[in-house]
Design a protein around this motif. Structure first.
Motif, mmCIF file in Angstrom:
data_model
loop_
_atom_site.group_PDB
_atom_site.id
_atom_site.type_symbol
_atom_site.label_atom_id
_atom_site.label_comp_id
_atom_site.label_asym_id
_atom_site.label_seq_id
_atom_site.Cartn_x
_atom_site.Cartn_y
_atom_site.Cartn_z
ATOM 1 N N ALA A 140 0.828 -1.206 0.000
ATOM 2 C CA ALA A 140 0.000 0.000 0.000
ATOM 3 C C ALA A 140 0.862 1.255 0.000
ATOM 4 N N TRP A 190 0.258 2.842 6.890
ATOM 5 C CA TRP A 190 0.153 3.557 5.618
ATOM 6 C C TRP A 190 -0.009 5.058 5.870
ATOM 7 N N VAL A 206 2.596 1.700 -3.528
ATOM 8 C CA VAL A 206 1.640 2.118 -4.555
ATOM 9 C C VAL A 206 1.263 3.585 -4.361
ATOM 10 N N SER A 207 0.966 3.985 -3.121
ATOM 11 C CA SER A 207 0.575 5.366 -2.864
ATOM 12 C C SER A 207 1.741 6.332 -3.047
ATOM 13 N N PRO A 216 -5.178 2.077 -2.224
ATOM 14 C CA PRO A 216 -4.694 1.223 -1.132
ATOM 15 C C PRO A 216 -5.447 1.388 0.201
ATOM 16 N N TYR A 249 -8.729 -0.418 -0.079
ATOM 17 C CA TYR A 249 -8.519 -1.868 -0.036
ATOM 18 C C TYR A 249 -8.284 -2.334 1.405
#
Length: 117
Positions: free
Chosen positions: A10, A69, A13-14, A53, A56
């Motif tokens: 996560a 995150w 990706v972010s 993310p 999810y």
């Protein structure tokens, strides 16, 4: 998927989305002396990469990776924003005008305080 792997994926990706937004920011591009570049598709993709993310993680009810995150992305955003151009745009006199103005103001202020003492 275990919690550590979910949080790392996560975050990566972010962070990719944050870097894309930083690359596309018109004000940053001007400061770095890059030509203007507008791509609505890239802008939308960056926001999707940033926001997908956590959605999810929320859907899977993984709160620990979500907190990791949040913390990591906050720090990563500040690190990306801290990067400065190698040389700031110069005024006609060859000095950075706001810095010169602030220095002059501080010098006048220091003299005013010294006169009161």
């Amino acid at each position: 998927m275990n919690a550590n792997l979910a949080s790392v994926i996560a975050i990566v990706v972010s962070l990719t989305g944050i870097l894309l937004l930083a690359f596309e920011n018109p004000k940053r591009r001007r400061a770095f002396g890059l030509p203007p570049h507008n791509s609505a598709t890239l802008w939308r993709a960056a926001w999707i990469l940033i926001l997908l993310p956590p959605l999810y993680l929320l859907a899977r009810q993984e709160t620990a990776p979500l907190m990791m995150w949040l913390g990591a992305l906050s720090v990563a955003g500040w690190v990306v924003a801290m990067r400065r151009p190698k040389s700031a745009p110069q005024s006609a006199e060859g000095t950075n005008r706001p810095l010169t103005t602030m220095t002059a103001w501080l010098a006048r202020r220091g003299r005013a305080v010294a006169k009161r003492s």
